[in-house]
Design a protein around this motif. Structure first.
Motif, PDB file in Angstrom:
ATOM      1  N   GLU A 209       0.911  -1.175   0.026  1.00  0.00           N
ATOM      2  CA  GLU A 209       0.106   0.008  -0.022  1.00  0.00           C
ATOM      3  C   GLU A 209       0.644   1.352  -0.028  1.00  0.00           C
ATOM      4  OE1 GLU A 209      -2.833  -0.136   3.251  1.00  0.00           O
ATOM      5  OE2 GLU A 209      -3.916  -1.869   2.345  1.00  0.00           O
ATOM      6  N   SER A 210       2.024   1.032   0.451  1.00  0.00           N
ATOM      7  CA  SER A 210       2.918   2.458   0.495  1.00  0.00           C
ATOM      8  C   SER A 210       3.381   2.951  -0.654  1.00  0.00           C
ATOM      9  CB  SER A 210       4.036   2.258   1.610  1.00  0.00           C
ATOM     10  OG  SER A 210       4.801   0.907   1.340  1.00  0.00           O
ATOM     11  N   LEU A 211       3.320   2.146  -1.696  1.00  0.00           N
ATOM     12  CA  LEU A 211       3.870   2.439  -3.024  1.00  0.00           C
ATOM     13  C   LEU A 211       2.788   2.945  -4.251  1.00  0.00           C
ATOM     14  CD1 LEU A 211       6.317  -0.882  -3.709  1.00  0.00           C
ATOM     15  CD2 LEU A 211       6.820   1.434  -2.828  1.00  0.00           C
ATOM     16  N   LYS A 212       3.078   4.043  -4.547  1.00  0.00           N
ATOM     17  CA  LYS A 212       2.200   4.449  -5.520  1.00  0.00           C
ATOM     18  C   LYS A 212       2.287   3.838  -6.935  1.00  0.00           C
ATOM     19  CE  LYS A 212       0.553   8.888  -7.581  1.00  0.00           C
ATOM     20  NZ  LYS A 212       0.876  10.482  -7.523  1.00  0.00           N
ATOM     21  N   VAL A 213       1.284   3.481  -7.447  1.00  0.00           N
ATOM     22  CA  VAL A 213       1.221   2.945  -8.942  1.00  0.00           C
ATOM     23  C   VAL A 213       1.157   4.039  -9.831  1.00  0.00           C
ATOM     24  CG1 VAL A 213       0.406   1.413 -10.342  1.00  0.00           C
ATOM     25  CG2 VAL A 213       0.265   0.753  -7.981  1.00  0.00           C
ATOM     26  N   TYR A 214       2.157   4.119 -10.718  1.00  0.00           N
ATOM     27  CA  TYR A 214       1.917   5.104 -12.015  1.00  0.00           C
ATOM     28  C   TYR A 214       1.440   4.459 -13.178  1.00  0.00           C
ATOM     29  CZ  TYR A 214       4.588   8.349  -9.062  1.00  0.00           C
ATOM     30  OH  TYR A 214       5.036   9.211  -7.801  1.00  0.00           O
ATOM     31  N   VAL A 215       0.753   5.223 -13.959  1.00  0.00           N
ATOM     32  CA  VAL A 215       0.234   4.495 -15.131  1.00  0.00           C
ATOM     33  C   VAL A 215       0.697   5.156 -16.588  1.00  0.00           C
ATOM     34  CG1 VAL A 215      -1.890   3.857 -16.368  1.00  0.00           C
ATOM     35  CG2 VAL A 215      -2.039   4.111 -13.930  1.00  0.00           C
ATOM     36  N   PHE A 216       1.289   4.097 -17.352  1.00  0.00           N
ATOM     37  CA  PHE A 216       1.710   4.757 -18.501  1.00  0.00           C
ATOM     38  C   PHE A 216       1.276   4.010 -19.686  1.00  0.00           C
ATOM     39  CE2 PHE A 216       4.889   4.520 -15.034  1.00  0.00           C
ATOM     40  CZ  PHE A 216       5.771   5.745 -15.216  1.00  0.00           C
ATOM     41  N   PRO A 217       1.401   4.703 -20.996  1.00  0.00           N
ATOM     42  CA  PRO A 217       1.234   4.361 -22.186  1.00  0.00           C
ATOM     43  C   PRO A 217       2.203   2.901 -22.348  1.00  0.00           C
ATOM     44  CG  PRO A 217       1.418   6.737 -22.566  1.00  0.00           C
ATOM     45  CD  PRO A 217       1.818   6.187 -21.176  1.00  0.00           C
ATOM     46  N   ARG A 218       1.471   1.616 -22.863  1.00  0.00           N
ATOM     47  CA  ARG A 218       2.324   0.559 -23.085  1.00  0.00           C
ATOM     48  C   ARG A 218       3.671   0.867 -23.787  1.00  0.00           C
ATOM     49  NH1 ARG A 218       6.153  -2.258 -23.660  1.00  0.00           N
ATOM     50  NH2 ARG A 218       6.105  -4.570 -23.829  1.00  0.00           N
ATOM     51  N   THR A 219       3.454   1.793 -25.013  1.00  0.00           N
ATOM     52  CA  THR A 219       4.832   1.890 -25.800  1.00  0.00           C
ATOM     53  C   THR A 219       5.707   2.830 -25.113  1.00  0.00           C
ATOM     54  OG1 THR A 219       3.242   3.653 -26.884  1.00  0.00           O
ATOM     55  CG2 THR A 219       3.495   1.339 -27.936  1.00  0.00           C
ATOM     56  N   ARG A 220       5.535   3.474 -24.195  1.00  0.00           N
ATOM     57  CA  ARG A 220       6.436   4.107 -23.461  1.00  0.00           C
ATOM     58  C   ARG A 220       7.525   3.338 -22.737  1.00  0.00           C
ATOM     59  NH1 ARG A 220       5.684   9.736 -19.566  1.00  0.00           N
ATOM     60  NH2 ARG A 220       7.788   9.751 -18.584  1.00  0.00           N
ATOM     61  N   LEU A 221       7.182   2.028 -22.093  1.00  0.00           N
ATOM     62  CA  LEU A 221       7.957   1.199 -21.383  1.00  0.00           C
ATOM     63  C   LEU A 221       8.701   0.213 -22.323  1.00  0.00           C
ATOM     64  CD1 LEU A 221       5.445   0.852 -18.381  1.00  0.00           C
ATOM     65  CD2 LEU A 221       7.229   2.491 -18.749  1.00  0.00           C
ATOM     66  N   GLU A 222       9.958  -0.076 -22.067  1.00  0.00           N
ATOM     67  CA  GLU A 222      10.657  -1.169 -22.612  1.00  0.00           C
ATOM     68  C   GLU A 222      11.017  -2.143 -21.540  1.00  0.00           C
ATOM     69  OE1 GLU A 222      14.149  -0.127 -24.625  1.00  0.00           O
ATOM     70  OE2 GLU A 222      14.559   1.446 -23.298  1.00  0.00           O
ATOM     71  N   ARG A 223      10.884  -3.399 -21.961  1.00  0.00           N
ATOM     72  CA  ARG A 223      11.354  -4.603 -20.935  1.00  0.00           C
ATOM     73  C   ARG A 223      12.579  -4.476 -20.876  1.00  0.00           C
ATOM     74  NH1 ARG A 223       9.832 -11.018 -21.622  1.00  0.00           N
ATOM     75  NH2 ARG A 223      11.077 -11.758 -20.265  1.00  0.00           N
ATOM     76  N   VAL A 224      13.239  -4.650 -19.502  1.00  0.00           N
ATOM     77  CA  VAL A 224      14.582  -4.711 -19.223  1.00  0.00           C
ATOM     78  C   VAL A 224      15.230  -6.185 -19.291  1.00  0.00           C
ATOM     79  CG1 VAL A 224      16.539  -4.239 -17.389  1.00  0.00           C
ATOM     80  CG2 VAL A 224      14.731  -2.485 -18.127  1.00  0.00           C
ATOM     81  N   PRO A 225      16.123  -6.647 -19.968  1.00  0.00           N
ATOM     82  CA  PRO A 225      16.606  -8.030 -19.748  1.00  0.00           C
ATOM     83  C   PRO A 225      16.874  -8.489 -18.403  1.00  0.00           C
ATOM     84  CG  PRO A 225      17.419  -7.122 -21.651  1.00  0.00           C
ATOM     85  CD  PRO A 225      16.799  -6.060 -20.788  1.00  0.00           C
ATOM     86  N   THR A 226      16.587  -9.710 -17.981  1.00  0.00           N
ATOM     87  CA  THR A 226      16.928  -9.971 -16.459  1.00  0.00           C
ATOM     88  C   THR A 226      18.244  -9.822 -16.228  1.00  0.00           C
ATOM     89  OG1 THR A 226      17.083 -12.221 -17.158  1.00  0.00           O
ATOM     90  CG2 THR A 226      14.914 -11.657 -16.333  1.00  0.00           C
ATOM     91  N   ASP A 227      19.214  -9.816 -17.172  1.00  0.00           N
ATOM     92  CA  ASP A 227      20.599  -9.988 -16.834  1.00  0.00           C
ATOM     93  C   ASP A 227      21.372  -8.389 -16.753  1.00  0.00           C
ATOM     94  OD1 ASP A 227      20.665  -9.663 -19.561  1.00  0.00           O
ATOM     95  OD2 ASP A 227      21.900 -11.206 -20.105  1.00  0.00           O
ATOM     96  N   SER A 228      20.350  -7.283 -17.021  1.00  0.00           N
ATOM     97  CA  SER A 228      20.770  -6.101 -17.173  1.00  0.00           C
ATOM     98  C   SER A 228      20.902  -5.338 -15.830  1.00  0.00           C
ATOM     99  CB  SER A 228      19.815  -5.145 -18.054  1.00  0.00           C
ATOM    100  OG  SER A 228      19.918  -5.815 -19.482  1.00  0.00           O
TER     101      SER A 228
END
Length: 209
Positions: free
Chosen positions: A190-209
């Motif tokens: 509950e202490s963390l605020k959720v921000y909402v983005f258009p999907r195309t604004r975000l890129e997945r970060v590889p797990t080893d990055s």
């Protein structure tokens, strides 16, 4: 892209026993384009283009129209589908938004689409293309950015200032700052605020990055 072009389909050890039309279907240069609704366009090496209805077993080429045979174009489409190079009826090949890899999806699927390497799910780490910041995804919604309201800003996600360069009809993603460990499909603290983005604004970060 929905087009698949190849100089020839790979030969198998049994190809020496193929009839002439089957042999030509495999070895002649052709490009295959999935149009949707079970229709395909085939361009032959000579530049002639024909329309194929796979489910009805029809082709507009003279060999099929006038001889009523299963022509090389019908056979080539069947080969491409069977060997996974062309989507089957009911699907289209669309480019992954992040890497342009062809992804086979239901023909009613809206864009953007993502390949397995770039699709995101709750718990994944992503990077904000605008700021370079890392976030943790807590929700990947089907709701559109121009339909979701940001109450504090009295506007939609699409209308929010830093989102104006992104398509308004893409899905939204909920994510949290700072990067935190969130169990996949688990509850959001509950202490963390959720921000909402258009999907195309975000890129997945590889797990080893």
């Amino acid at each position: 892209m929905n087009t698949h072009a190849s100089p020839k389909a790979p030969l198998s050890p049994a190809d020496g026993h193929l009839d002439e039309r089957s042999r030509r279907a495999r070895v002649e240069p052709m490009s295959v384009l999935a149009l949707g609704d079970g229709l395909y366009e085939v361009e032959s090496g000579s530049g002639a283009t024909y329309l194929i209805d796979v489910e009805a077993g029809r082709c507009t080429c003279p060999d099929h129209v006038f001889r009523n045979v299963r022509c090389k174009h019908l056979r080539r489409v069947a080969i491409e589908i069977t060997e996974g190079r062309t989507p089957p009826p009911g699907q289209l090949a669309l480019e992954c938004h992040d890497c342009e890899t062809a992804v086979f999806v239901d023909e009613r699927t809206p864009e953007p689409v993502y390949c397995d390497d770039h699709a995101i799910s709750p718990g994944d780490t992503v990077r904000d293309r605008e700021t370079g910041s890392r976030l943790t995804v807590v929700d990947a919604s089907d709701l559109r950015a121009d339909h979701v309201q940001i109450r504090e800003a009295d506007c939609t996600v699409a209308e929010y200032g830093t989102n104006e360069t992104y398509d308004p009809d893409v899905p939204v993603v909920g994510a949290i700052y700072p990067h935190a460990s969130v169990r996949r499909h688990g509850p959001v603290p509950e202490s963390l605020k959720v921000y909402v983005f258009p999907r195309t604004r975000l890129e997945r970060v590889p797990t080893d990055s």
